[in-house]
Each structure stands twice: as C-alpha cells, then as structure tokens.
Design a protein around this motif. Structure first.
Motif, short mmCIF file in Angstrom:
data_model
loop_
_atom_site.label_atom_id
_atom_site.label_comp_id
_atom_site.label_asym_id
_atom_site.label_seq_id
_atom_site.Cartn_x
_atom_site.Cartn_y
_atom_site.Cartn_z
N TYR A 1 38.57 -45.53 23.85
CA TYR A 1 37.03 -45.62 23.19
C TYR A 1 36.43 -44.16 23.42
N GLN B 1 27.40 -46.64 26.38
CA GLN B 1 26.47 -46.55 27.29
C GLN B 1 25.42 -45.40 26.84
N TYR C 1 28.09 -37.37 22.48
CA TYR C 1 26.59 -37.25 23.10
C TYR C 1 26.03 -35.97 22.87
N PHE D 1 34.07 -36.94 30.77
CA PHE D 1 33.27 -36.25 29.99
C PHE D 1 34.01 -34.71 29.69
N TYR E 1 26.06 -41.35 37.13
CA TYR E 1 26.84 -39.76 36.86
C TYR E 1 25.90 -38.62 37.59
N PHE F 1 31.63 -39.06 36.95
CA PHE F 1 31.23 -40.34 37.05
C PHE F 1 31.23 -40.76 38.58
N GLY G 1 37.23 -50.17 30.27
CA GLY G 1 36.23 -50.11 31.51
C GLY G 1 35.15 -49.11 31.26
N ASN G 2 34.20 -48.97 32.19
CA ASN G 2 33.11 -48.09 32.14
C ASN G 2 33.21 -47.00 32.90
N LYS G 3 34.09 -46.12 32.64
CA LYS G 3 34.34 -45.18 33.35
C LYS G 3 34.31 -43.65 32.43
N LEU G 4 33.24 -43.25 31.76
CA LEU G 4 33.30 -42.37 31.08
C LEU G 4 33.80 -40.97 31.84
N LEU H 1 33.36 -41.19 22.58
CA LEU H 1 32.09 -41.20 22.01
C LEU H 1 31.64 -39.54 22.03
N PHE I 1 28.58 -33.24 23.87
CA PHE I 1 29.74 -33.63 24.89
C PHE I 1 30.52 -34.67 24.33
N GLN J 1 36.83 -43.09 27.47
CA GLN J 1 36.86 -44.23 28.69
C GLN J 1 38.09 -45.09 27.99
N PRO K 1 21.90 -37.41 28.33
CA PRO K 1 22.57 -37.56 27.06
C PRO K 1 22.33 -38.47 26.10
N THR L 1 31.37 -53.35 28.42
CA THR L 1 32.22 -52.24 28.56
C THR L 1 32.38 -51.46 27.15
#
Lengths: 111, 111
Positions: free
Chosen positions: A32, B100, A36, A101, B35, B45, A96-99, A34, A89, A93, A44, B97
């Motif tokens: 995934y 964000q 920003y 950058f 973050y 993160f 799971g939620n661990k972006l 993204l 930016f 990920q 962001p 997930t």
C-alpha cells in the motif's frame, strides 16, 4: 538501509504545467503506497494512495502510478498551482500500520 | 468530523527530564501510530497502538514508550531526554490498516 527513496530533493515547475514526483522502493512486502503533502511544522496531509493490485489511481488533479516490477511509483499533479508548493513525501506500508517514508521532494510552483 | 489533535503543540524540556505527549484520534479510528521527524533522519515510525495493545514497534530505544486508552486516545512518553530527542512528534490515526491521517504534531525542544 533506505527502503523508500525520493531521489529528487527539489522540483521547480511553472504554474499550469505538470509536476512529476518519483519514488523508488526496495521492499517487495510493501502493498500500500501513499503520498502526503507537508508544510513546515505541520503534520503531513494525505493526498492519494494506491494499492499494489492497481497500477493507477486518480483523484482530481492528482494521479499516482505504480510499476510493481520496477518498484517505482510516481505522482503527477496537473495543472500545478502555486498552492501546491510544499514538501511531498511518498510512503509505503506492508500489511500493517508501519509507514516507511521517503526523504521528501520540495516542490516550488512559480506563478 | 474533527481531525487528529495533539497536545501540547510546543514543549521545551531540559536533558534528563521526561515528557508526555497526547493524541486524540479521529472519531471511530482505533489505530494510533506515532512518528518522529528530524532534519537528519526524516520521518520515522515509533510505534502503533490498536485497541489498547501495541501492535507494531519501530527501532527506537526503550526510553520511548506509549499507551492507548479505551477511548483510543494515546499518549507517548519519553524518559531521560537527550538533546537528540528534539524533533516534531507526529501522531496518525486510522480505522485499521488503511490510510493514516496525521495530526499537527508536537514540537519538542530539549535544552
């Protein structure tokens, strides 16, 4: 080990023209992605995202392209406006939620 | 719908002290991630909380800790502050997930 890289630290473009921002990644577990937009001393702001099952996503003036085989994504802004001047930016990920950058690209849109 | 809020917005501490930062997520969001942004390291993160449990963790020392309450509000604590902890601390919330959304951040200065 930079898993997400934005190789252009800055970009200058004329108002009304296209802005193209690039981003490369190395981790094949990312699914995934993204983009920003960020102003100094602010959080962001989410612009647009794309899932790994797609190769393109469009939202108004913003289009994100994903090339999984090249592990490359890009953001196109058409037409560019002075209010688009900011730092952009890309982020990725896995499930799971661990972006993670990239380092950011500073865009300046000249009137 | 109100966005992510963070308090305080600015904080000045001295080395050796501890600090607690607060984040209120978007209503209905159950995941809160933290973050750190510094000029040298970019956006990194710290950790993620989901339903009051830490679900993901970044590569930061144990001086950085957090918790989440039953209403999804989250706090982040940094103990024994060092000069290098000076940064913009950002909180982001999501339903799970998915995308964000970030708050405005807390600017921490350690003297």
């Amino acid at each position: 080990d930079q898993q997400v890289k934005q190789n252009s630290p800055s970009l200058s473009v004329q108002e009304g023209r296209i802005s193209i921002l690039n981003c490369d990644y190395t981790n094949s577990m990312f699914d995934y992605f993204l983009w920003y937009k960020k102003y100094p001393a602010e959080g962001p702001t989410f612009l647009i995202s794309i899932s790994s099952i797609k190769d393109k996503n469009e939202d108004g003036r913003f289009t994100v392209f994903l090339n999984k085989s090249a592990k490359h994504l890009s953001l196109h802004i058409v037409p560019s406006q002075p209010g688009d001047s900011a730092v952009y930016f890309c982020a990725a990920q896995p499930a799971g939620n661990k972006l993670t950058f990239g380092g950011g690209t500073r865009v300046l849109v000249k009137p | 719908k109100a966005g992510v809020t963070q308090t305080p917005r600015y904080l000045i501490k001295t080395r050796g002290q501890q600090v607690t930062l607060s984040c209120s997520p978007i209503s209905g969001h159950r995941s809160v991630s933290w973050y750190q942004q510094t000029p040298g390291q970019g956006l990194q993160f710290l950790f993620e909380y989901f339903s009051e449990t830490q679900r993901n963790k970044g590569n930061f020392p144990g001086r950085f800790s957090g918790r989440q309450f039953s209403n999804s509000r989250s706090e982040m604590n940094v103990s024994t502050l060092e000069l290098g902890d000076s940064a913009l601390y950002l909180c982001a919330s999501s339903w799970d997930t998915d995308t964000q959304y970030f708050g405005p951040g807390t600017r921490l200065t350690v003297l």
